[in-house]
Design an enzyme around this catalytic site. Structure first.
Site, PDB file in Angstrom:
ATOM      1  N   LEU A  98       0.855  -1.180   0.000  1.00 41.22           N
ATOM      2  CA  LEU A  98       0.000   0.000   0.000  1.00 41.22           C
ATOM      3  C   LEU A  98       0.894   1.233   0.000  1.00 41.22           C
ATOM      4  O   LEU A  98       2.077   1.152   0.325  1.00 41.22           O
ATOM      5  CB  LEU A  98      -0.909   0.015   1.237  1.00 41.22           C
ATOM      6  CG  LEU A  98      -1.901  -1.141   1.345  1.00 41.22           C
ATOM      7  CD1 LEU A  98      -2.605  -1.118   2.694  1.00 41.22           C
ATOM      8  CD2 LEU A  98      -2.926  -1.068   0.216  1.00 41.22           C
ATOM      9  N   SER A  99       0.338   2.393  -0.337  1.00 38.92           N
ATOM     10  CA  SER A  99       1.171   3.595  -0.394  1.00 38.92           C
ATOM     11  C   SER A  99       1.679   4.008   0.980  1.00 38.92           C
ATOM     12  O   SER A  99       2.746   4.597   1.095  1.00 38.92           O
ATOM     13  CB  SER A  99       0.401   4.743  -1.043  1.00 38.92           C
ATOM     14  OG  SER A  99      -0.726   5.074  -0.276  1.00 38.92           O
ATOM     15  N   GLU A 100       0.958   3.699   2.049  1.00 36.91           N
ATOM     16  CA  GLU A 100       1.377   4.053   3.406  1.00 36.91           C
ATOM     17  C   GLU A 100       1.129   2.903   4.365  1.00 36.91           C
ATOM     18  O   GLU A 100       0.116   2.217   4.276  1.00 36.91           O
ATOM     19  CB  GLU A 100       0.600   5.272   3.927  1.00 36.91           C
ATOM     20  CG  GLU A 100       0.817   6.543   3.156  1.00 36.91           C
ATOM     21  CD  GLU A 100       2.127   7.233   3.466  1.00 36.91           C
ATOM     22  OE1 GLU A 100       2.789   6.872   4.465  1.00 36.91           O
ATOM     23  OE2 GLU A 100       2.490   8.145   2.707  1.00 36.91           O
ATOM     24  N   THR A 101       2.067   2.715   5.292  1.00 39.73           N
ATOM     25  CA  THR A 101       1.900   1.794   6.410  1.00 39.73           C
ATOM     26  C   THR A 101       2.316   2.547   7.660  1.00 39.73           C
ATOM     27  O   THR A 101       3.382   3.159   7.684  1.00 39.73           O
ATOM     28  CB  THR A 101       2.769   0.537   6.251  1.00 39.73           C
ATOM     29  OG1 THR A 101       2.401  -0.114   5.024  1.00 39.73           O
ATOM     30  CG2 THR A 101       2.576  -0.432   7.400  1.00 39.73           C
ATOM     31  N   GLN A 141       6.644   4.264   3.895  1.00 41.60           N
ATOM     32  CA  GLN A 141       6.173   4.008   2.550  1.00 41.60           C
ATOM     33  C   GLN A 141       7.012   2.868   1.992  1.00 41.60           C
ATOM     34  O   GLN A 141       8.192   2.741   2.323  1.00 41.60           O
ATOM     35  CB  GLN A 141       6.299   5.243   1.670  1.00 41.60           C
ATOM     36  CG  GLN A 141       5.340   6.329   2.076  1.00 41.60           C
ATOM     37  CD  GLN A 141       5.426   7.525   1.154  1.00 41.60           C
ATOM     38  OE1 GLN A 141       6.473   7.826   0.628  1.00 41.60           O
ATOM     39  NE2 GLN A 141       4.308   8.191   0.964  1.00 41.60           N
TER      40      GLN A 141
END
Length: 82
Positions: free
Chosen positions: A47-50, A67
């Site tokens: 995903l684009s952000e964690t 990221q």
């Protein structure tokens, strides 16, 4: 490694399954996983952000944003939340 509980959230929307998805994991401490392990976990979610949230004394919570592969001002940041 022990299993980690996680949640996926949709940012910038009030409608489920729309907006920008992000993974959120709660860690027991800010040093419980090395940065390389955090990066591997973020890559696994793809995903684009964690975000990794963990308790620290004071303030009570530290938010680690990771990221997967893209470097941005927030990637790898350690942000204290009050």
């Amino acid at each position: 490694m022990a299993p980690l509980a996680f949640h996926t959230v949709d940012a910038f929307t009030s409608t489920p399954f729309s907006g920008n998805p992000a993974a959120v994991l709660i860690l027991l401490s800010s040093s419980s996983l090395a940065d390389t392990k955090l990066q591997s976990i973020a890559a696994e979610f793809n995903l684009s952000e964690t975000a990794f949230a963990c308790p620290i004394p004071p303030p009570p919570l530290l938010l680690l944003l990771q990221q997967e592969k893209v470097t941005s001002p927030s990637a790898g940041s350690r942000l204290p939340l009050k």
